[in-house]
Design an enzyme around this catalytic site. Structure first.
Site, PDB file in Angstrom:
ATOM      1  N   HIS A   1      36.892 -14.232  46.818  1.00  0.00           N
ATOM      2  CA  HIS A   1      36.362 -14.400  45.461  1.00  0.00           C
ATOM      3  C   HIS A   1      34.958 -14.988  45.602  1.00  0.00           C
ATOM      4  CE1 HIS A   1      40.472 -13.872  44.270  1.00  0.00           C
ATOM      5  NE2 HIS A   1      40.262 -14.176  43.009  1.00  0.00           N
TER       6      HIS A   1
ATOM      7  N   GLU B   1      32.340 -15.659  40.503  1.00  0.00           N
ATOM      8  CA  GLU B   1      33.120 -15.613  39.264  1.00  0.00           C
ATOM      9  C   GLU B   1      32.565 -16.722  38.352  1.00  0.00           C
ATOM     10  OE1 GLU B   1      37.250 -16.758  39.732  1.00  0.00           O
ATOM     11  OE2 GLU B   1      37.846 -15.826  37.841  1.00  0.00           O
TER      12      GLU B   1
HETATM   13  N1  ADE Z   1      43.664 -17.526  41.625  1.00  0.00           N
HETATM   14  C1  ADE Z   1      44.294 -16.708  40.775  1.00  0.00           C
HETATM   15  N2  ADE Z   1      43.406 -16.125  39.958  1.00  0.00           N
HETATM   16  C2  ADE Z   1      42.176 -16.573  40.308  1.00  0.00           C
HETATM   17  C3  ADE Z   1      40.862 -16.334  39.842  1.00  0.00           C
HETATM   18  N3  ADE Z   1      40.600 -15.508  38.835  1.00  0.00           N
HETATM   19  N4  ADE Z   1      39.853 -16.990  40.439  1.00  0.00           N
HETATM   20  C4  ADE Z   1      40.086 -17.834  41.444  1.00  0.00           C
HETATM   21  N5  ADE Z   1      41.306 -18.103  41.913  1.00  0.00           N
HETATM   22  C5  ADE Z   1      42.347 -17.470  41.350  1.00  0.00           C
HETATM   23 ZN    ZN Z   2      41.432 -13.392  41.445  1.00  0.00          ZN
END
Ligand code: ADE
Ligand code: ZN
Length: 337
Positions: free
Chosen positions: A194, A197
């Site tokens: 990730h 975000e």
């Molecule tokens: N764990 C589950 N969903 C997530 C997300 N959108 N961002 C970071 N960690 C997560």
């Molecule tokens: Zn995620």
């Protein structure tokens, strides 16, 4: 258009199995394991699913996952999601799981991986849906803890394709995990993470340069930096975008302002995914149909998004070809006539 989306062969590349935990199943498993949860009914659980940011959501998500104790709990959770995949014509899925959410509570790595992978095997046979597993490290914990998880995973290496990085992004940059990613790659795992975000574009630079990731989960904030956008395109790295997650967690204020179309126009390879469907109001087809309406996407755009989902999956080239052929046949049947 909805029928076109529902029948479109597609893959899902960003899905947390703990985030597919529907309130009804959570309630059932909590009762089965004699675990008290702070909700009296399924409706009360549903009412609690309101978030202002990623951390609000994560607090509830980890609490929900705490009722998962036995192998059969992990099996039931995974098989329920894979059944949904079959209903939505998701032909292939790459499932993230967070071992530390469970091992921290005394559940063994073996219990988690065995329950999940038995469901994956059964789904291939009974539902004709394929799945790969991505073991995700929790970034709010230390790199040392991640190393312990890597160590625990090694006897089950044949069941795990990739490593990921999730949980609270801000304040936990990719650089914190450089050594464990290096060791994970040496162990044979493909790196994804990730990035961007809630964190700014520097988190994406850190993930592509420091962690050497092959796919970016989310990546919305790449648009802050045009040099980064060019670099992602040059390196042919795809973004796993999650529209309903983005509005639920207020990463984007309204789907009409979602950057997906802009990403496509810039030449980024993007895919559509549900992230945590039980919490964010919809599975993959709802993500496709809501973003289609909000951004007025064409059938050709949707075919391109589904194409990317197979193209940037972690399947081998022969498996990819088979799914791409299925999608091509669908294209010929529905677009050429
Ligand atoms: N764990 C589950 N969903 C997530 C997300 N959108 N961002 C970071 N960690 C997560
Ligand atoms: Zn995620």
């Amino acid at each position: 258009m909805n029928t076109f989306i529902n029948n479109l062969p597609k893959a899902e590349l960003h899905l947390h199995i703990e985030g597919s935990f529907e309130p009804a199943l959570m309630f059932k498993i909590a009762q089965r394991n004699n675990i008290k949860i702070p909700y009296a009914s399924v409706e009360e659980i549903e009412a609690a699913y309101k978030f202002d940011c990623l951390q609000d959501f994560l607090d509830i998500y980890y609490q929900g996952a705490s009722v998962l104790i036995k192998e059969e709990d992990f099996y039931d959770l995974t098989y329920a999601y894979l059944t949904k995949c079959a209903e939505e014509n998701i032909r292939h899925t790459e499932i993230m799981f967070d071992p530390q959410t469970h091992t921290e509570r005394g559940v063994s790595f073996e219990t988690v991986i065995t329950g999940i992978s038995k469901a994956v095997e059964d789904a291939k046979e009974k539902l004709n849906v394929s799945a790969l597993l991505i073991m995700s490290y929790l970034r709010h914990l230390s790199e040392e803890e991640a190393f312990k998880t890597l160590e625990q995973s090694l006897p089950f290496k044949d069941k795990i394709k990739a490593v990921g990085l999730d949980s609270s992004e801000k304040g936990n940059p990719p650089e914190k995990f450089i050594n464990v990613y290096k060791a994970s790659i040496e162990a044979g795992y493909i790196p994804v993470a990730h990035a961007g975000e809630e964190g700014d574009s520097s988190y994406i630079w850190g993930a592509i340069d420091g962690l050497k990731i092959q796919r970016i989960d989310h990546g919305n904030n790449a648009l802050q930096d045009s040099k980064l956008v060019s670099e992602i395109i040059n390196r042919d790295i795809a973004l796993t975008v999650c529209p309903l997650s983005n509005t639920a967690l207020k990463v984007v204020d309204d789907l009409k302002n979602h950057p997906l179309k802009k990403m496509m126009d810039l030449g980024l390879s993007v895919t559509i995914n549900s992230d945590d469907p039980a919490y964010f109001g919809g599975y993959l087809n709802k993500n496709y149909s809501d973003i289609q309406k909000a951004l007025d996407l064409t059938k050709k755009d949707l075919i391109g998004l589904a194409w990317n989902s197979f193209r940037y999956s972690l399947l081998n080239s022969k498996e990819k070809e088979q799914y791409l052929k299925e999608l091509f046949d669908y294209y010929q049947k529905h677009m050429k006539s």
